[in-house]
Design a protein around this motif. Structure first.
Motif, PDB file in Angstrom:
ATOM      1  N   GLY A 126       0.644  -1.262  -0.035  1.00 57.56           N
ATOM      2  CA  GLY A 126      -0.061  -0.412   0.215  1.00 57.56           C
ATOM      3  C   GLY A 126       0.619   1.399   0.005  1.00 57.56           C
ATOM      4  O   GLY A 126       0.134   2.044  -0.146  1.00 57.56           O
ATOM      5  N   SER A 127       1.995   1.196   0.435  1.00 59.20           N
ATOM      6  CA  SER A 127       3.094   2.712   0.487  1.00 59.20           C
ATOM      7  C   SER A 127       3.743   2.674  -1.075  1.00 59.20           C
ATOM      8  O   SER A 127       4.949   3.338  -0.455  1.00 59.20           O
ATOM      9  N   ILE A 128       4.144   1.766  -1.200  1.00 61.10           N
ATOM     10  CA  ILE A 128       5.424   1.443  -2.706  1.00 61.10           C
ATOM     11  C   ILE A 128       4.674   2.252  -3.713  1.00 61.10           C
ATOM     12  O   ILE A 128       3.564   1.711  -4.716  1.00 61.10           O
ATOM     13  N   GLU A 129       5.393   3.110  -4.593  1.00 66.89           N
ATOM     14  CA  GLU A 129       5.062   3.852  -5.403  1.00 66.89           C
ATOM     15  C   GLU A 129       6.106   3.680  -6.648  1.00 66.89           C
ATOM     16  O   GLU A 129       7.134   2.751  -6.479  1.00 66.89           O
ATOM     17  N   PRO A 130       5.621   2.863  -7.644  1.00 62.62           N
ATOM     18  CA  PRO A 130       6.186   2.475  -8.364  1.00 62.62           C
ATOM     19  C   PRO A 130       8.209   3.537  -8.772  1.00 62.62           C
ATOM     20  O   PRO A 130       9.206   2.761  -9.192  1.00 62.62           O
ATOM     21  N   ALA A 131       7.800   4.330  -8.338  1.00 63.08           N
ATOM     22  CA  ALA A 131       9.306   5.677  -8.769  1.00 63.08           C
ATOM     23  C   ALA A 131      10.479   4.929  -7.154  1.00 63.08           C
ATOM     24  O   ALA A 131      11.491   4.346  -7.959  1.00 63.08           O
ATOM     25  N   VAL A 132       9.638   4.727  -7.132  1.00 64.65           N
ATOM     26  CA  VAL A 132      10.953   3.763  -5.249  1.00 64.65           C
ATOM     27  C   VAL A 132      11.395   2.868  -5.701  1.00 64.65           C
ATOM     28  O   VAL A 132      12.346   2.008  -5.412  1.00 64.65           O
ATOM     29  N   VAL A 133      10.522   2.038  -6.786  1.00 65.23           N
ATOM     30  CA  VAL A 133      11.388   0.622  -6.416  1.00 65.23           C
ATOM     31  C   VAL A 133      11.894   0.920  -7.515  1.00 65.23           C
ATOM     32  O   VAL A 133      12.833   0.410  -7.918  1.00 65.23           O
ATOM     33  N   ILE A 134      11.608   1.617  -8.850  1.00 65.28           N
ATOM     34  CA  ILE A 134      12.469   2.033 -10.267  1.00 65.28           C
ATOM     35  C   ILE A 134      14.349   2.479  -9.640  1.00 65.28           C
ATOM     36  O   ILE A 134      14.889   1.700  -9.840  1.00 65.28           O
ATOM     37  N   LYS A 135      14.602   3.240  -7.723  1.00 63.74           N
ATOM     38  CA  LYS A 135      14.810   4.698  -8.060  1.00 63.74           C
ATOM     39  C   LYS A 135      16.020   3.185  -7.291  1.00 63.74           C
ATOM     40  O   LYS A 135      16.936   2.994  -7.419  1.00 63.74           O
ATOM     41  N   THR A 136      15.083   2.058  -5.967  1.00 60.14           N
ATOM     42  CA  THR A 136      15.504   1.022  -5.811  1.00 60.14           C
ATOM     43  C   THR A 136      16.660  -0.341  -6.322  1.00 60.14           C
ATOM     44  O   THR A 136      17.689  -0.910  -5.950  1.00 60.14           O
ATOM     45  N   PHE A 137      15.705  -0.175  -6.869  1.00 57.43           N
ATOM     46  CA  PHE A 137      16.500  -1.059  -8.377  1.00 57.43           C
ATOM     47  C   PHE A 137      17.607  -1.193  -8.758  1.00 57.43           C
ATOM     48  O   PHE A 137      18.469  -1.437  -8.948  1.00 57.43           O
ATOM     49  N   SER A 138      17.818   0.438  -8.913  1.00 49.22           N
ATOM     50  CA  SER A 138      18.787   0.927  -9.685  1.00 49.22           C
ATOM     51  C   SER A 138      19.711   0.883  -9.077  1.00 49.22           C
ATOM     52  O   SER A 138      21.498   1.335  -9.503  1.00 49.22           O
ATOM     53  N   ILE A 139      19.532   1.406  -7.496  1.00 49.98           N
ATOM     54  CA  ILE A 139      21.039   0.517  -6.543  1.00 49.98           C
ATOM     55  C   ILE A 139      20.799  -1.069  -6.703  1.00 49.98           C
ATOM     56  O   ILE A 139      22.527  -1.200  -6.747  1.00 49.98           O
ATOM     57  N   LEU A 140      20.169  -1.444  -6.561  1.00 47.11           N
ATOM     58  CA  LEU A 140      20.585  -2.832  -5.660  1.00 47.11           C
ATOM     59  C   LEU A 140      20.797  -3.031  -7.166  1.00 47.11           C
ATOM     60  O   LEU A 140      22.355  -3.677  -6.968  1.00 47.11           O
ATOM     61  N   ILE A 141      20.807  -3.389  -8.181  1.00 51.24           N
ATOM     62  CA  ILE A 141      21.273  -4.204  -9.233  1.00 51.24           C
ATOM     63  C   ILE A 141      23.224  -3.891  -9.431  1.00 51.24           C
ATOM     64  O   ILE A 141      23.928  -4.816  -9.700  1.00 51.24           O
ATOM     65  N   PRO A 142      23.226  -2.833  -9.972  1.00 53.47           N
ATOM     66  CA  PRO A 142      24.638  -2.218  -9.977  1.00 53.47           C
ATOM     67  C   PRO A 142      25.514  -2.529  -9.176  1.00 53.47           C
ATOM     68  O   PRO A 142      26.709  -3.248  -8.364  1.00 53.47           O
ATOM     69  N   LEU A 143      24.743  -2.985  -7.366  1.00 56.30           N
ATOM     70  CA  LEU A 143      25.901  -3.032  -7.032  1.00 56.30           C
ATOM     71  C   LEU A 143      26.224  -4.591  -5.923  1.00 56.30           C
ATOM     72  O   LEU A 143      26.860  -5.020  -5.749  1.00 56.30           O
ATOM     73  N   VAL A 144      24.891  -5.707  -6.554  1.00 54.40           N
ATOM     74  CA  VAL A 144      25.043  -6.758  -6.214  1.00 54.40           C
ATOM     75  C   VAL A 144      26.091  -7.294  -8.088  1.00 54.40           C
ATOM     76  O   VAL A 144      26.337  -8.053  -7.093  1.00 54.40           O
ATOM     77  N   ALA A 145      26.124  -6.658  -8.805  1.00 54.29           N
ATOM     78  CA  ALA A 145      26.707  -6.819 -10.218  1.00 54.29           C
ATOM     79  C   ALA A 145      28.031  -6.788  -9.716  1.00 54.29           C
ATOM     80  O   ALA A 145      29.343  -7.459 -10.044  1.00 54.29           O
ATOM     81  N   ILE A 146      28.778  -4.968  -9.245  1.00 57.57           N
ATOM     82  CA  ILE A 146      29.712  -4.865  -8.992  1.00 57.57           C
ATOM     83  C   ILE A 146      30.596  -5.421  -7.774  1.00 57.57           C
ATOM     84  O   ILE A 146      31.849  -6.430  -8.230  1.00 57.57           O
ATOM     85  N   PHE A 147      30.478  -6.416  -6.630  1.00 61.73           N
ATOM     86  CA  PHE A 147      31.041  -6.786  -5.602  1.00 61.73           C
ATOM     87  C   PHE A 147      30.266  -8.294  -6.104  1.00 61.73           C
ATOM     88  O   PHE A 147      31.449  -9.604  -5.791  1.00 61.73           O
ATOM     89  N   THR A 148      29.868  -9.028  -6.776  1.00 64.57           N
ATOM     90  CA  THR A 148      29.822 -10.775  -7.792  1.00 64.57           C
ATOM     91  C   THR A 148      30.909 -10.454  -8.121  1.00 64.57           C
ATOM     92  O   THR A 148      31.177 -10.980  -8.035  1.00 64.57           O
ATOM     93  N   TYR A 149      31.002  -9.299  -9.047  1.00 62.65           N
ATOM     94  CA  TYR A 149      32.440  -9.151  -9.578  1.00 62.65           C
ATOM     95  C   TYR A 149      33.683  -9.131  -8.857  1.00 62.65           C
ATOM     96  O   TYR A 149      34.570 -10.598  -9.380  1.00 62.65           O
TER      97      TYR A 149
END
Length: 607
Positions: A126-149
């Motif tokens: 009820g509290s999640i907006e699409p913009a928040v999902v986009i913003k957080t995933f734009s941080i999550l994906i690079p973070l996981v990718a860099i540290f996985t590498y």
């Protein structure tokens, strides 16, 4: 040996670098709060936080070191695979915790623990907006990718070339593995690592919160649980002596009712902070109807919510029971079933009780609690036409007010009816042309409050034309306060101040204010005293209108409390075990405030 020591060192640096980086991300994501810190304070956030970073890193490093020790005796690659998989899983879990935390902190005001899982599903969605999902995933994906590498290419790949070694190497590696326990524990004293280790600021809670390692905090909450509280401030008799001094009674009370058994309509308004009610110092024009109604009734000007969530507010209002610093008793039916219930008391006095809500009563264990309340009828979202289910939370307020009005028309008297609104909850998607322009959080919140106030005004105008109005008391109260307007700190009293207004045809007073400091828990005995039936079962509830009533209010934020009296303001942080605010307050007053929490802990633990 050199290869193993080099690998262990790289794993230590890898995890420390990760923990430091995600703290920097947290600070940047919450820049509006970070900019309130000085450069020196920000540096201390990292410096003090390093203690907990080392503790959290130590767990995965200790496992890795143990595997490196075992590798002395084998040429099998399964050890290197285990190291890779375990570190990878821990990385992914850590990244998810970090990403969820940095967004939730903006709304909850504390670092992620298991509390949000009590609200998983409806609350989260009820509290999640699409913009928040986009913003957080734009941080999550690079973070996981860099540290996985870095993990796979730079740390675990070189492991495959390490050869078996001697028993001497094994002994050294085991010793190093054991030594990792020191940063994990955080000290050699009797106190193991806890969040208090990183608290360094006396007044700025955000500085202390930012120093917490959120992964450690979350996992600690998972494994520790929140089912019991310590009772360790004072000897039990002394704690009760202090507590009892807050609940002095007399045989005299100011009477507000014209009739002995009026109907009672209790309207609980979602997030309706004092900041939107003009007579309480709120913004003009946001709640004009409620503000104007204060001239027709009795306004309690120093009134506070006990907690920061609806489930806590409901219990405080209907059971006269305070919120808890880290959990909510409503989540534990085995405890909640032993609470006193205002509705039960009124049922015994011949009232017909009911509850009206436009949302899902299965949310946050409401159904179990409301069933224990023994309401004769519970109206929820399922009782409205499906086409009215247009809010993420359920049915918007003006429909719920209309339903309440219709039920009052057919209710047997005297009735006790409780209505809970919902439209002024995030995401504030109200069915009305915007009164406040803007798409920022504060503008949307104020706009939603204006809509609820408009619905409230229409309801009262219609109710005044009904035959039951002349024998009815309407009590308006909020379930809790809100950070908006002004983005108030989670521990501040302004965030917890809410309106309480009594109006109605059965009210003997008009245009009256009561300045006694009080909270939601005090509603029970204040109302029952008007019916000449106050009850000792509500041990945390005072009769505000008793001439001997002590003027004080207590509220609870995440792992801390505020204690407010005229010319006295105390804030205590349980995690840091320190007073964040206690200017010009005597030691006795500090002890009384701590005793209140201790007695609450004792009561909670034994239920």
């Amino acid at each position: 040996m050199r290869d193993r020591l080099k690998a262990l060192l790289f794993f230590i640096l890898y995890w420390l670098a990760f923990m430091i980086l995600v703290r920097a991300v947290f600070l940047l994501y919450n820049y509006d709060l970070t900019k309130q810190l000085t450069t020196g304070e920000i540096l201390k956030v990292f410096l003090y936080g390093l203690k907990m970073d080392g503790s959290m890193s130590g767990y995965v490093v200790m496992f890795t070191s143990l595997m490196l020790s075992i590798s002395v005796f084998t040429t099998s690659r399964w050890i290197w695979r285990i190291i890779t998989y375990v570190n990878m899983v821990f990385l992914i879990v850590s990244c998810l915790v970090v990403i969820v935390d940095m967004e939730l902190y903006r709304h909850w005001g504390f670092r992620l623990n298991t509390t949000p899982f009590f609200y998983l599903g409806k609350e989260a969605m009820g509290s999640i907006e699409p913009a928040v999902v986009i913003k957080t995933f734009s941080i999550l994906i690079p973070l996981v990718a860099i540290f996985t590498y870095l993990l796979i290419r730079k740390l675990t790949k070189p492991l495959y070339s390490i050869k078996p070694a001697s028993v001497k190497v094994f002994a050294v590696m085991i010793l190093l593995t054991a030594l990792v326990f020191i940063p994990i524990r955080g000290s050699l004293s009797v106190a193991p690592m806890n969040t208090g280790f990183v608290y360094f600021h006396k007044t700025k809670a955000f500085a202390n919160h930012a120093a917490i390692n959120v992964v450690w905090n979350f996992l600690n909450s998972v494994f520790r649980g929140n089912d019991a509280y310590p009772e360790n401030f004072f000897d039990k008799k002394l704690a009760h002596k202090y507590f009892d001094s807050l609940y002095i009674k007399s045989d005299t009370t100011k009477m507000l009712f014209k009739t002995a058994r009026p109907n009672v309509l209790l309207v609980i308004l979602e997030s309706f902070t004092a900041g939107v009610v003009e007579p309480l110092g709120g913004i003009k024009g946001i709640a004009p109807n409620l503000s104007n109604l204060t001239k027709e009734g009795v306004l309690f000007t120093n009134f506070y919510g006990n907690g920061d969530r609806t489930d806590k507010g409901i219990v405080s209002v209907l059971s006269g029971y305070p919120a808890q610093p880290q959990t909510s008793i409503i989540k534990f039916p085995s405890k909640a079933q032993h609470l006193p219930y205002l509705s039960k008391k009124l049922n015994q006095l011949g009232y017909h009780s009911s509850f009206v809500y436009g949302g899902d009563v299965d949310f946050a264990n409401f159904r179990s609690y409301l069933t224990n309340c023994q309401f004769e009828h519970i109206t929820s979202v399922d009782d409205f036409p499906e086409e009215l289910y247009t809010s993420k939370w359920g049915v918007h307020d003006h429909y719920v007010f209309n339903k309440t009005l219709a039920e009052c028309d057919t209710s047997k008297g005297p009735f006790f009816k409780v209505m809970l609104s919902l439209s002024s909850h995030e995401p504030f998607d109200v069915p009305m042309e915007p009164y406040i322009k803007g798409n920022d959080g504060e503008s949307l919140f104020l706009n939603a409050c204006h809509y609820t106030d408009k619905s409230l005004g229409s309801f009262i105008n219609s109710a005044k034309q009904k035959p039951w109005w002349e024998n009815t008391i309407v009590i308006f109260i909020a379930d809790h306060g809100h950070p908006y307007p002004g983005n108030k700190k989670q521990e501040s009293k302004e965030r917890f101040q809410i309106p309480m207004l009594w109006i109605g045809g059965a009210l003997a007073k008009q245009d009256t204010t009561i300045s006694t400091y009080a909270t939601q828990t005090d509603i029970a005995n204040t109302l029952l005293a008007q019916l000449d039936k106050p009850s000792d079962e509500f041990s945390f509830s005072k009769n505000i209108l008793d001439k001997a009533a002590q003027s004080f209010a207590v509220y609870f934020f995440n792992n801390g409390y505020g204690f407010v009296r005229p010319h006295q303001y105390i804030i205590y942080d349980n995690t840091g075990m320190q007073f964040l605010k206690s200017d010009s307050v005597s030691q006795h007053d500090l002890d009384v405030s701590k005793a209140y929490q201790q007695v609450l802990y004792e009561d909670y633990n034994k239920r």
